[in-house]
Design a protein around this motif. Structure first.
Motif, PDB file in Angstrom:
ATOM      1  N   THR A 127     -14.021   1.555  33.984  1.00 25.68           N
ATOM      2  CA  THR A 127     -12.789   2.026  33.364  1.00 25.68           C
ATOM      3  C   THR A 127     -12.834   1.782  31.868  1.00 25.68           C
ATOM      4  N   LYS A 128     -12.104   2.629  31.145  1.00 21.63           N
ATOM      5  CA  LYS A 128     -12.054   2.469  29.697  1.00 21.63           C
ATOM      6  C   LYS A 128     -11.065   1.376  29.345  1.00 21.63           C
ATOM      7  N   GLY A 129     -11.272   0.762  28.220  1.00 24.22           N
ATOM      8  CA  GLY A 129     -10.342  -0.258  27.754  1.00 24.22           C
ATOM      9  C   GLY A 129     -10.783  -1.644  28.166  1.00 24.22           C
ATOM     10  N   ALA A 130     -10.035  -2.618  27.727  1.00 27.96           N
ATOM     11  CA  ALA A 130     -10.360  -4.008  27.992  1.00 27.96           C
ATOM     12  C   ALA A 130     -10.184  -4.327  29.468  1.00 27.96           C
ATOM     13  N   ARG A 131     -11.025  -5.248  29.958  1.00 29.44           N
ATOM     14  CA  ARG A 131     -10.896  -5.713  31.333  1.00 29.44           C
ATOM     15  C   ARG A 131      -9.898  -6.862  31.310  1.00 29.44           C
ATOM     16  N   THR A 175      -3.457  -6.314  24.295  1.00 29.51           N
ATOM     17  CA  THR A 175      -4.435  -5.707  25.200  1.00 29.51           C
ATOM     18  C   THR A 175      -3.766  -5.152  26.444  1.00 29.51           C
ATOM     19  N   ARG A 176      -2.860  -5.929  27.017  1.00 29.81           N
ATOM     20  CA  ARG A 176      -2.154  -5.455  28.214  1.00 29.81           C
ATOM     21  C   ARG A 176      -1.265  -4.260  27.884  1.00 29.81           C
ATOM     22  N   LYS A 219      -1.698  -2.024  25.558  1.00 27.34           N
ATOM     23  CA  LYS A 219      -2.515  -0.824  25.345  1.00 27.34           C
ATOM     24  C   LYS A 219      -3.033  -0.260  26.655  1.00 27.34           C
ATOM     25  N   ARG A 220      -3.292  -1.123  27.646  1.00 24.44           N
ATOM     26  CA  ARG A 220      -3.717  -0.637  28.953  1.00 24.44           C
ATOM     27  C   ARG A 220      -2.535  -0.115  29.755  1.00 24.44           C
TER      28      ARG A 220
END
Length: 176
Positions: A5-9, A39-40, A42-43
């Motif tokens: 998946t794209k973006g931060a884990r 980060t959260r 943006k996801r």
């Protein structure tokens, strides 16, 4: 091999990430604004915007799709009945992320994520080609209409004074 998946884990496995984003979305729809890490947020943005888009459709299939993500029926009901009508004219951009600074404990970047529920103001569309052609637009000529009106008022006042003077003379003659 599955595509990542794209973006931060966000830690944990994919199921944990799905549940965390669903819970964040439910909190966002319940409280209209949440404070979380950048980060959260943006996801969460694409997930929340997709759910609002489903709510704008408003049919049964869309409601069931949202219920598959958010398990709480009261939150889904609030999304469909309160939030969706408020953003009906908006074509996207249902969320706003505002940076707040850094968290004291671990220095994580904190943000305020909120729903944009203000009424949309349509922008005036301008064509660049026509704007260049009509760039030297002459300003409209404003005629002075106040001066003639003032003269009319003054003329009416003069006439009224002469009528009053004539009436006063006539009453004085009658008194004799």
């Amino acid at each position: 091999m599955p595509k990542p998946t794209k973006g931060a884990r966000l830690g944990g496995g994919p199921a944990h990430e799905r549940l965390m984003l669903a819970n964040l979305a439910a909190s966002l729809f319940t409280h209209k604004s949440i404070k979380t890490t950048e980060t959260r947020a943006k996801r969460l943005r694409p997930v929340a915007e997709r759910l609002v888009t489903f709510a704008k459709r408003g049919d049964l299939h869309a409601r069931r799709r949202v219920l598959a993500t958010i398990g709480d029926k009261t939150v889904v009901h609030e999304l469909f009945t309160e939030i969706a009508p408020q953003v009906a004219l908006r074509d996207g951009g249902y969320t706003r992320i505002t940076k707040l600074g850094f968290r004291k404990g671990d220095n994580a970047s904190m943000v305020q994520m909120e729903l944009v529920l203000e009424p949309v103001t349509p922008k005036v569309k301008s064509n660049k080609a026509s704007a260049k052609a009509s760039a030297p637009v002459a300003e409209p000529v404003v005629e002075e209409t106040e001066a003639p009106e003032a003269e009319v008022v003054e003329a009416d006042a003069v006439e009224a004074e002469t009528v009053e003077a004539d009436a006063a003379e006539a009453s004085a003659e009658e008194a004799k």
